[in-house]
Enzyme design. Structure first.
Site, PDB file in Angstrom:
ATOM      1  N   LYS A 151      34.061  24.020   4.242  1.00  0.00           N
ATOM      2  CA  LYS A 151      34.103  22.559   4.339  1.00  0.00           C
ATOM      3  C   LYS A 151      35.318  22.136   5.144  1.00  0.00           C
ATOM      4  O   LYS A 151      36.431  22.554   4.832  1.00  0.00           O
ATOM      5  CB  LYS A 151      34.175  21.947   2.937  1.00  0.00           C
ATOM      6  N   ASN A 193      40.808  38.464   8.356  1.00  0.00           N
ATOM      7  CA  ASN A 193      39.724  38.823   7.439  1.00  0.00           C
ATOM      8  C   ASN A 193      39.975  38.187   6.083  1.00  0.00           C
ATOM      9  O   ASN A 193      41.057  38.321   5.509  1.00  0.00           O
ATOM     10  CB  ASN A 193      39.624  40.339   7.297  1.00  0.00           C
ATOM     11  N   ARG A 250       0.813  -1.226   0.000  1.00  0.00           N
ATOM     12  CA  ARG A 250       0.000   0.000   0.000  1.00  0.00           C
ATOM     13  C   ARG A 250       0.848   1.279   0.000  1.00  0.00           C
ATOM     14  O   ARG A 250       0.339   2.365  -0.226  1.00  0.00           O
ATOM     15  CB  ARG A 250      -0.953  -0.015   1.203  1.00  0.00           C
ATOM     16  N   ALA A 300      36.417  39.203  -0.191  1.00  0.00           N
ATOM     17  CA  ALA A 300      35.394  38.643  -1.086  1.00  0.00           C
ATOM     18  C   ALA A 300      36.040  37.841  -2.207  1.00  0.00           C
ATOM     19  O   ALA A 300      37.087  38.218  -2.730  1.00  0.00           O
ATOM     20  CB  ALA A 300      34.567  39.776  -1.675  1.00  0.00           C
ATOM     21  N   GLU A 331      -9.796 -11.157  10.260  1.00  0.00           N
ATOM     22  CA  GLU A 331      -9.189 -10.113   9.432  1.00  0.00           C
ATOM     23  C   GLU A 331     -10.253  -9.391   8.609  1.00  0.00           C
ATOM     24  O   GLU A 331     -11.279  -9.976   8.241  1.00  0.00           O
ATOM     25  CB  GLU A 331      -8.137 -10.726   8.500  1.00  0.00           C
TER      26      GLU A 331
END
Ligand code: UD1
Ligand code: CA
Length: 482
Positions: free
Chosen positions: A379, A405, A37, A408, A181
């Site tokens: 990571k 720091n 099912r 970017a 049943e």
């Protein structure tokens, strides 16, 4: 003369013994079926509820009663089911029996006969697809079974809608007669609302002796375990019914709609507990997804569509913004996770900030007050205290010191096509925008890299490097480093 203290000890001991279970109890879990099912290639018991396979839920509850042994009957996707059981039970050394063809629940129990051959025990039979049953309910069933010295005790429950379940038929005295049943029941029997929960205690010897007499003469052509109680009764054995009031707790998952209902139910319970007991704010409790195993401290604020999975631990006063997923990770106090972050298997210390759109994975670690910003992936790296990496950066296999720091667009080029290499960036470093750090490489403390540098060699402390490949421009004095 009886000394009062000794007398009290004796009474306590007696009471204690009554609370405990008398005969050894073994557990047999049926998990060989496909679960037609579910309309799935995957065996039903492997479908997940609250992030864990259904079978894992049953195994954990089974282990909580400290049984003599746990045996699991496997068939469909046996190797995967065995793995799921072993992942959950690890040290409890579960046993497995294989049912080669799924000929019914009675046949499944027969497949485990060898595991119980020389044991005189009570066997508690559980279904792998009834995930919410509680330890207390099992103990109540076992106690009832022992007190009545029955050959079989069946856990039953009354349902508003009993469709699909085996019905409990009683005789004119109200005693158990048999189980019918759904597919074999007539209209009158189908109107019965008391059903078999599929959880039973059996005397082991009597169970296997009766199973030999079960015949598959029913609508499904299966060997039904549910025929055993009637056979035992005809043998003159005691068969008892233990009725339970919480229908939801003992009902099975038979299709995906029921699975979703269970998920919803569990989740609502978890969120409610976190709000009432732990003091967590959910901006929209109906759109929060927190695993039952996760812990969240007080005064945390959880925005909509946040997923907190596995054994994550979040300390106090954190704010987790919309759409973030935190899996098996630990967050200290006052951590802010902005929108749409993925944090897996990672550790974040107090007062850190993450995101928006950041990805931390494979044992990423942030120390106190570190900041990881927009579109930064971390990571297997450690970012030291007060260090920042605000924009568009990949940090893999890197160790970064304090107060550094990262500009970017910085990339740790950790992969040479064959192997991964490490990058070390010490304290008080300024990595210029768009720096490529070709690992293995080390940047000494107080060093600076110019924008667009490609760093292929170690940078000494307090030195400015720039260019492609980066070359030493000058030694920096204290003023220049500020
Ligand atoms: C069973 C009971 C029913 C009861 C219901 C409660 C029987 C015949 N019926 O029906 O009276 O109300 O549970 O949830 O027992 N399994 C095997 N091998 C098989 C068949 C099943 O290992 O050959 C396992 C399944 O993986 C499952 C469990 O037995 O974990 C129950 O089987 P399922 O097919 O779900 O039985 P129900 O139709 O729900
Ligand atoms: Ca079932």
């Amino acid at each position: 003369m009886i000394r009062p203290a000794l007398e009290k000890k004796r009474i306590d001991k007696m009471k204690n013994r009554q609370d405990k279970i008398q005969k050894p109890v073994d557990v047999l879990i049926l998990a060989a079926g496909l679960g037609t099912r579910m309309k799935s290639r995957q065996a039903k018991v492997l479908h997940k509820l609250d992030g864990r396979p259904l079978i894992a839920h049953v195994c954990r509850t089974a282990a909580s009663i400290s049984p003599g042994k746990i045996c699991v009957v496997v068939g469909h996707q046996a190797p995967e089911v065995i793995t799921a059981v072993n992942n959950e039970l690890g040290n409890d050394k579960p046993e497995f029996a294989t049912q080669t063809k799924q000929l019914g629940t009675g046949d499944a129990v027969s497949a485990a006969k060898r595991a119980f051959a020389d044991r005189h025990a009570t066997i508690l039979v559980l279904s792998g697809d009834v995930p919410l049953v509680k330890k207390e309910t099992l103990l109540t069933l076992i106690r009832a079974h022992e007190e009545q010295q029955a050959a079989c005790t069946i856990l039953t429950v009354r349902l508003e809608n009993p469709t699909g379940y085996g019905r409990i038929l009683r005789d004119e005295k109200g005693q158990f007669a048999k189980i019918v049943e759904q597919k074999d029941a007539n209209d009158e029997e189908r109107a019965i609302r008391e059903i078999n929960a599929g959880i039973y205690c059996f005397d082991s010897q009597k169970l296997f002796s009766a199973l030999e007499r079960v015949q598959p003469n029913n609508r499904q052509g299966e060997y039904y375990l549910t025929d055993v109680p009637e056979i035992l009764r005809r043998d003159g054995e005691r068969v008892e019914v233990c009725s339970h009031s919480d229908a939801r707790e003992v009902s099975g998952v038979n299709n995906r709609a029921e699975l979703a209902e269970f998920e919803n139910l569990l989740r609502r319970g978890t969120i409610r507990r976190l709000m009432l007991d732990s003091g967590v704010t959910f901006v929209d409790p109906s759109h929060a997804y927190v695993s039952a195993e996760a812990r969240i401290g007080s005064d945390c604020i959880i925005h909509p569509d946040v997923h907190i999975e596995g054994k994550s631990v979040i300390a106090e006063g954190c704010e987790i913004h919309q759409g973030s997923r935190i899996t098996d990770s630990r967050l200290g106090s006052r951590v802010v996770v902005k929108d749409h972050c993925v944090i897996v298997d990672s550790d974040i210390a107090d007062d850190c900030a993450v995101g928006p759109f950041a990805h931390l994975r494979m044992n990423a670690r942030m120390e106190e007050r570190a900041v990881v910003g927009n579109f930064v992936e971390v990571k297997k790296s450690r970012i030291g205290r007060d260090s920042k990496s605000m924009h568009l950066t990949y940090l893999g296999d890197a160790t970064i010191g304090a107060k550094t720091n990262i500009g970017a667009g910085t990339v740790t080029c950790n992969y040479d096509g064959k192997r991964k290499h490490e990058t070390v960036i010490e304290d008080n470093v300024k990595i210029g925008s768009d720096t490529m750090l070709v690992a293995p490489v080390r940047v000494g403390s107080g060093a600076v890299t110019g924008a667009g540098s490609v760093v292929t060699e170690d940078v000494p402390a307090n030195t400015l490097v720039a260019g492609v490949p980066a070359r030493v421009k000058k030694k920096l004095n204290e003023d220049e480093k500020k």
